[in-house]
Write a protein that holds these residues in place. Structure first.
Motif, PDB file in Angstrom:
ATOM      1  N   THR A 222     -14.587   5.566  15.389  1.00 26.75           N
ATOM      2  CA  THR A 222     -13.163   5.445  15.719  1.00 26.75           C
ATOM      3  C   THR A 222     -12.879   4.132  16.424  1.00 26.75           C
ATOM      4  OG1 THR A 222     -12.977   7.854  15.906  1.00 26.75           O
ATOM      5  CG2 THR A 222     -11.246   6.532  16.924  1.00 26.75           C
ATOM      6  N   ASP A 223     -13.772   3.793  17.395  1.00 27.15           N
ATOM      7  CA  ASP A 223     -13.603   2.525  18.105  1.00 27.15           C
ATOM      8  C   ASP A 223     -13.727   1.344  17.156  1.00 27.15           C
ATOM      9  OD1 ASP A 223     -13.322   3.995  20.383  1.00 27.15           O
ATOM     10  OD2 ASP A 223     -15.390   3.710  21.090  1.00 27.15           O
ATOM     11  N   LEU A 224     -14.726   1.411  16.256  1.00 25.03           N
ATOM     12  CA  LEU A 224     -14.894   0.308  15.304  1.00 25.03           C
ATOM     13  C   LEU A 224     -13.686   0.183  14.385  1.00 25.03           C
ATOM     14  CD1 LEU A 224     -18.647   0.728  14.290  1.00 25.03           C
ATOM     15  CD2 LEU A 224     -17.654  -1.107  15.666  1.00 25.03           C
ATOM     16  N   SER A 225     -13.155   1.356  13.978  1.00 24.88           N
ATOM     17  CA  SER A 225     -11.969   1.320  13.124  1.00 24.88           C
ATOM     18  C   SER A 225     -10.782   0.712  13.864  1.00 24.88           C
ATOM     19  CB  SER A 225     -11.627   2.737  12.651  1.00 24.88           C
ATOM     20  OG  SER A 225     -10.466   2.739  11.862  1.00 24.88           O
ATOM     21  N   ASP A 226     -10.622   1.128  15.138  1.00 26.48           N
ATOM     22  CA  ASP A 226      -9.530   0.554  15.933  1.00 26.48           C
ATOM     23  C   ASP A 226      -9.733  -0.946  16.142  1.00 26.48           C
ATOM     24  OD1 ASP A 226      -8.470   3.069  16.090  1.00 26.48           O
ATOM     25  OD2 ASP A 226      -9.275   3.493  18.091  1.00 26.48           O
ATOM     26  N   MET A 227     -10.993  -1.331  16.413  1.00 26.16           N
ATOM     27  CA  MET A 227     -11.269  -2.754  16.598  1.00 26.16           C
ATOM     28  C   MET A 227     -11.003  -3.542  15.320  1.00 26.16           C
ATOM     29  SD  MET A 227     -14.775  -2.578  18.844  1.00 26.16           S
ATOM     30  CE  MET A 227     -15.057  -4.340  18.644  1.00 26.16           C
ATOM     31  N   ALA A 228     -11.401  -2.945  14.190  1.00 24.21           N
ATOM     32  CA  ALA A 228     -11.155  -3.633  12.923  1.00 24.21           C
ATOM     33  C   ALA A 228      -9.661  -3.791  12.669  1.00 24.21           C
ATOM     34  CB  ALA A 228     -11.804  -2.855  11.778  1.00 24.21           C
ATOM     35  N   GLU A 229      -8.888  -2.729  12.985  1.00 24.60           N
ATOM     36  CA  GLU A 229      -7.436  -2.830  12.820  1.00 24.60           C
ATOM     37  C   GLU A 229      -6.841  -3.865  13.765  1.00 24.60           C
ATOM     38  OE1 GLU A 229      -5.774   1.014  13.305  1.00 24.60           O
ATOM     39  OE2 GLU A 229      -6.703   1.852  11.488  1.00 24.60           O
ATOM     40  N   ASP A 230      -7.349  -3.869  15.026  1.00 26.64           N
ATOM     41  CA  ASP A 230      -6.845  -4.857  15.987  1.00 26.64           C
ATOM     42  C   ASP A 230      -7.172  -6.278  15.534  1.00 26.64           C
ATOM     43  OD1 ASP A 230      -5.883  -2.824  17.517  1.00 26.64           O
ATOM     44  OD2 ASP A 230      -7.576  -2.792  18.918  1.00 26.64           O
ATOM     45  N   LYS A 231      -8.416  -6.468  15.058  1.00 23.05           N
ATOM     46  CA  LYS A 231      -8.802  -7.810  14.610  1.00 23.05           C
ATOM     47  C   LYS A 231      -7.976  -8.250  13.399  1.00 23.05           C
ATOM     48  CE  LYS A 231     -13.560  -7.804  16.322  1.00 23.05           C
ATOM     49  NZ  LYS A 231     -15.007  -7.855  15.959  1.00 23.05           N
ATOM     50  N   GLN A 232      -7.790  -7.291  12.465  1.00 21.77           N
ATOM     51  CA  GLN A 232      -7.002  -7.645  11.290  1.00 21.77           C
ATOM     52  C   GLN A 232      -5.563  -7.960  11.671  1.00 21.77           C
ATOM     53  OE1 GLN A 232      -8.203  -8.064   8.165  1.00 21.77           O
ATOM     54  NE2 GLN A 232      -6.156  -8.871   7.719  1.00 21.77           N
ATOM     55  N   ARG A 233      -5.008  -7.152  12.599  1.00 23.75           N
ATOM     56  CA  ARG A 233      -3.641  -7.415  13.045  1.00 23.75           C
ATOM     57  C   ARG A 233      -3.563  -8.755  13.768  1.00 23.75           C
ATOM     58  NH1 ARG A 233      -2.723  -2.838  14.841  1.00 23.75           N
ATOM     59  NH2 ARG A 233      -3.431  -3.094  16.993  1.00 23.75           N
ATOM     60  N   MET A 234      -4.617  -9.051  14.551  1.00 22.31           N
ATOM     61  CA  MET A 234      -4.639 -10.324  15.272  1.00 22.31           C
ATOM     62  C   MET A 234      -4.732 -11.503  14.299  1.00 22.31           C
ATOM     63  SD  MET A 234      -7.209 -11.445  18.347  1.00 22.31           S
ATOM     64  CE  MET A 234      -6.975 -13.003  19.216  1.00 22.31           C
ATOM     65  N   VAL A 235      -5.575 -11.344  13.265  1.00 23.90           N
ATOM     66  CA  VAL A 235      -5.689 -12.411  12.263  1.00 23.90           C
ATOM     67  C   VAL A 235      -4.368 -12.592  11.526  1.00 23.90           C
ATOM     68  CG1 VAL A 235      -6.815 -13.050  10.100  1.00 23.90           C
ATOM     69  CG2 VAL A 235      -8.171 -12.175  11.984  1.00 23.90           C
ATOM     70  N   ASP A 236      -3.740 -11.466  11.157  1.00 20.52           N
ATOM     71  CA  ASP A 236      -2.456 -11.567  10.460  1.00 20.52           C
ATOM     72  C   ASP A 236      -1.403 -12.243  11.334  1.00 20.52           C
ATOM     73  OD1 ASP A 236      -3.667 -10.260   8.383  1.00 20.52           O
ATOM     74  OD2 ASP A 236      -2.851  -8.292   8.884  1.00 20.52           O
ATOM     75  N   ASN A 237      -1.355 -11.846  12.614  1.00 19.74           N
ATOM     76  CA  ASN A 237      -0.382 -12.453  13.521  1.00 19.74           C
ATOM     77  C   ASN A 237      -0.677 -13.927  13.770  1.00 19.74           C
ATOM     78  OD1 ASN A 237       1.031 -10.053  13.825  1.00 19.74           O
ATOM     79  ND2 ASN A 237      -0.217  -9.386  15.565  1.00 19.74           N
ATOM     80  N   LEU A 238      -1.979 -14.242  13.896  1.00 25.13           N
ATOM     81  CA  LEU A 238      -2.350 -15.639  14.115  1.00 25.13           C
ATOM     82  C   LEU A 238      -1.951 -16.490  12.918  1.00 25.13           C
ATOM     83  CD1 LEU A 238      -3.772 -17.824  15.768  1.00 25.13           C
ATOM     84  CD2 LEU A 238      -5.927 -17.116  14.720  1.00 25.13           C
ATOM     85  N   ALA A 239      -2.214 -15.961  11.709  1.00 22.04           N
ATOM     86  CA  ALA A 239      -1.815 -16.703  10.515  1.00 22.04           C
ATOM     87  C   ALA A 239      -0.303 -16.900  10.482  1.00 22.04           C
ATOM     88  CB  ALA A 239      -2.280 -15.955   9.264  1.00 22.04           C
ATOM     89  N   HIS A 240       0.418 -15.847  10.897  1.00 22.14           N
ATOM     90  CA  HIS A 240       1.871 -15.959  10.926  1.00 22.14           C
ATOM     91  C   HIS A 240       2.312 -16.989  11.971  1.00 22.14           C
ATOM     92  CE1 HIS A 240       6.058 -14.736  10.625  1.00 22.14           C
ATOM     93  NE2 HIS A 240       6.091 -14.620  11.949  1.00 22.14           N
ATOM     94  N   GLU A 241       1.666 -16.980  13.144  1.00 19.94           N
ATOM     95  CA  GLU A 241       2.024 -17.920  14.205  1.00 19.94           C
ATOM     96  C   GLU A 241       1.756 -19.365  13.791  1.00 19.94           C
ATOM     97  OE1 GLU A 241       3.449 -17.499  17.083  1.00 19.94           O
ATOM     98  OE2 GLU A 241       3.716 -15.344  16.785  1.00 19.94           O
ATOM     99  N   LEU A 242       0.665 -19.583  13.056  1.00 20.27           N
ATOM    100  CA  LEU A 242       0.300 -20.947  12.682  1.00 20.27           C
ATOM    101  C   LEU A 242       1.122 -21.454  11.506  1.00 20.27           C
ATOM    102  CD1 LEU A 242      -3.604 -20.793  12.927  1.00 20.27           C
ATOM    103  CD2 LEU A 242      -2.011 -21.813  14.562  1.00 20.27           C
ATOM    104  N   ARG A 243       1.537 -20.540  10.638  1.00 17.93           N
ATOM    105  CA  ARG A 243       2.215 -20.975   9.423  1.00 17.93           C
ATOM    106  C   ARG A 243       3.536 -21.671   9.728  1.00 17.93           C
ATOM    107  NH1 ARG A 243       3.752 -16.267   5.498  1.00 17.93           N
ATOM    108  NH2 ARG A 243       5.068 -15.800   7.322  1.00 17.93           N
ATOM    109  N   THR A 244       4.362 -21.105  10.590  1.00 13.85           N
ATOM    110  CA  THR A 244       5.686 -21.662  10.863  1.00 13.85           C
ATOM    111  C   THR A 244       5.616 -23.042  11.516  1.00 13.85           C
ATOM    112  OG1 THR A 244       6.629 -19.450  11.045  1.00 13.85           O
ATOM    113  CG2 THR A 244       7.875 -21.259  12.032  1.00 13.85           C
ATOM    114  N   PRO A 245       4.865 -23.209  12.657  1.00 13.64           N
ATOM    115  CA  PRO A 245       4.844 -24.554  13.261  1.00 13.64           C
ATOM    116  C   PRO A 245       4.171 -25.598  12.381  1.00 13.64           C
ATOM    117  CG  PRO A 245       3.284 -23.107  14.358  1.00 13.64           C
ATOM    118  CD  PRO A 245       4.119 -22.251  13.461  1.00 13.64           C
ATOM    119  N   LEU A 246       3.104 -25.205  11.677  1.00 15.80           N
ATOM    120  CA  LEU A 246       2.420 -26.183  10.821  1.00 15.80           C
ATOM    121  C   LEU A 246       3.321 -26.623   9.674  1.00 15.80           C
ATOM    122  CD1 LEU A 246      -1.206 -24.733  10.660  1.00 15.80           C
ATOM    123  CD2 LEU A 246      -0.401 -26.737  11.924  1.00 15.80           C
ATOM    124  N   THR A 247       4.073 -25.666   9.097  1.00 20.11           N
ATOM    125  CA  THR A 247       5.008 -26.029   8.021  1.00 20.11           C
ATOM    126  C   THR A 247       6.101 -26.956   8.538  1.00 20.11           C
ATOM    127  OG1 THR A 247       4.593 -23.918   6.929  1.00 20.11           O
ATOM    128  CG2 THR A 247       6.574 -25.102   6.283  1.00 20.11           C
TER     129      THR A 247
END
Length: 456
Positions: A222-247
């Motif tokens: 359960t912890d690994l699943s939550d961590m994987a979801e958190d990491k994936q959400r963090m990666v998705d958010n990071l990609a979103h954060e970087l896309r706008t200023p870089l563009t």
């Protein structure tokens, strides 16, 4: 071959082998005892007959009668006929020559199943040898009957024993089947499955430990699943954060190099690129701080509250002044145990969030006090506040209650996530209370063993 098959065959083979060996040894001992008894009986009867013949011959000699071969044969025949009715055969030899019976030794008895004993008569008749023979065919027949009975018992006991062992072993190995089925279910991904076994033997202990292991595995998964979801959400958010200023930065950079523009437009484009660069730098530093907190051990010491608050005020004074915000400090405890730089970073992030949520002229309170034996550091504002859903997700990485306001101040939504990491490093808990339109209060409760006792 399954485990219970092996146990069944092994126990059955060992039991039958032990039973057969035991019965054979008992039968052999019984046969030996019977033979010894028959031999002793034969020796006793032979001695009795020899004494009777000896006394008879002495009586004849005492009467002055000469022992002729005919007379000697007559005496032997009288005893032979008498004992033949009792199943006893007699032979009499004189100096090794057979005198009785005079049929060449054929008396109807088979030597295979007879007891045969020979002895000389007492002096002065030692030249005469008496041979005693008795038929023991009945003893052999009895032994053969016992052998047949033993074989019959084997044929009966074997299947019955196999059936009883099958039922017993299947019952005893039932917990293993439950364990096997449960492990198969867990291996297929259902980590909630448990072994339902209430016995108090070794299988019960094994089932109890297995269930504990399964609970730990389920929690870890359960912890690994939550961590994987958190990491994936963090990666998705990071990609979103970087896309706008870089563009945007790419567009303004192309605008600066591909067009003949005026100085005012150049300054505007350069400022935007600069502001986005600052935001990306802050994002990188926040991510670096989170990474450091995950991997470095925390060394705690006594931290004076007054010095801690002074450092925080010096850091945030310019922003407070630029936004027209008043910071009020109130402390009733002299010191706490913790890491000074991390606690300062914790308070700075909370104050910056409070500044962004507050309007000019509002007040932010920085508090330190004792509550139920715990040292509490609190930042309280009277700004825009948050809804219940926003409060629930406030500590998630990259989450921003007001994205437009956060982007204006270059905020990536990592401040409160960093605060949570700092609290976990101190083994402390964090509470957030917020009412939409009324303000937000965030407190960190340092654990009791990390606190300095308050002064009287």
């Amino acid at each position: 071959m399954r485990f219970w098959h092996k146990i069944l065959l092994a126990v059955l083979a060992l039991f039958i082998a032990a039973l057969d060996i035991s019965v054979i040894m008992v039968m052999k001992k019984s046969w030996q005892l019977n033979m010894d008894s028959e031999t002793k009986r034969a020796a006793s009867e032979q001695l009795l007959i020899a004494n009777n013949i000896y006394e008879n011959l002495d009586s004849i000699l005492a009467r002055g009668i000469t022992l002729t071969p005919v007379l000697l044969l007559s005496v032997a025949e009288s005893y032979g006929e008498h004992y033949r009715t009792q199943g006893i055969g007699l032979e009499l030899r004189k100096n090794g020559r057979l005198i009785y019976p005079n049929t060449g030794g054929k008396d109807g008895m088979q030597d295979e199943h007879t007891i045969r004993l020979s002895m000389p008569l007492p002096a002065p008749h030692q030249h005469l040898e008496l041979t005693y023979k008795r038929d023991i065919s009945g003893l052999y027949a009895q032994q053969q009957e016992l052998n047949r009975f033993f074989v019959m018992i084997n044929w009966i006991v074997g299947p019955v024993l196999a059936l009883l062992l099958y039922l017993l072993i299947r019952q005893l190995t039932k917990p293993l089947k439950l364990l096997s089925e449960t492990t198969k279910t867990i291996a297929e991904g259902d980590y909630s499955k448990r072994v339902e076994l209430q016995s108090r033997d070794e299988f019960g202990e094994l089932a109890f430990n297995f269930n504990r292991m399964a609970s730990v595995v389920e929690q870890r998964m359960t912890d690994l699943s939550d961590m994987a979801e958190d990491k994936q959400r963090m990666v998705d958010n990071l990609a979103h954060e970087l896309r706008t200023p870089l563009t945007s930065m790419q567009g303004f950079a192309e605008f600066l190099t591909s067009a003949n523009i005026g100085q005012e437009e150049q300054i505007k484009a350069g400022r935007y690129i600069w502001s986005e660069t600052v935001r990306l730098k802050n994002l990188a530093f926040k991510l670096l701080d989170l990474s450091v907190l995950r991997h470095l051990p925390l060394v705690q010491s006594e931290v004076e509250v007054s010095g801690l608050f002074e450092a925080v005020v010096q850091t945030e004074q310019q922003k407070l002044t630029e936004n027209g915000i008043l910071l009020q400090i109130d402390s009733s405890i002299p010191s706490v145990w913790g890491e000074a730089d991390l606690l300062a970073s914790f308070l700075v992030n909370l104050i910056e969030n409070a500044i962004h949520a507050s309007k000019p002229g509002c007040q932010i309170r920085l508090l330190a006090y004792n509550q139920n034996g715990e040292a509490v550091l609190e930042v309280r504002d009277s700004g825009s506040g948050m809804t219940a859903e926003q409060s629930k997700r406030a500590f998630e990485p990259f989450y921003r209650a007001d994205p437009a306001r956060s982007r204006t101040y270059g905020n990536a939504g990592l401040g409160l996530s960093l605060c949570r990491q700092i609290a976990e490093a101190h083994q402390a808990r964090v509470e957030l209370q917020s009412v939409l339109g009324e303000g937000t209060s965030i407190r960190i409760f340092l654990q009791l063993h990390n606190n300095c006792p308050p002064t009287p």
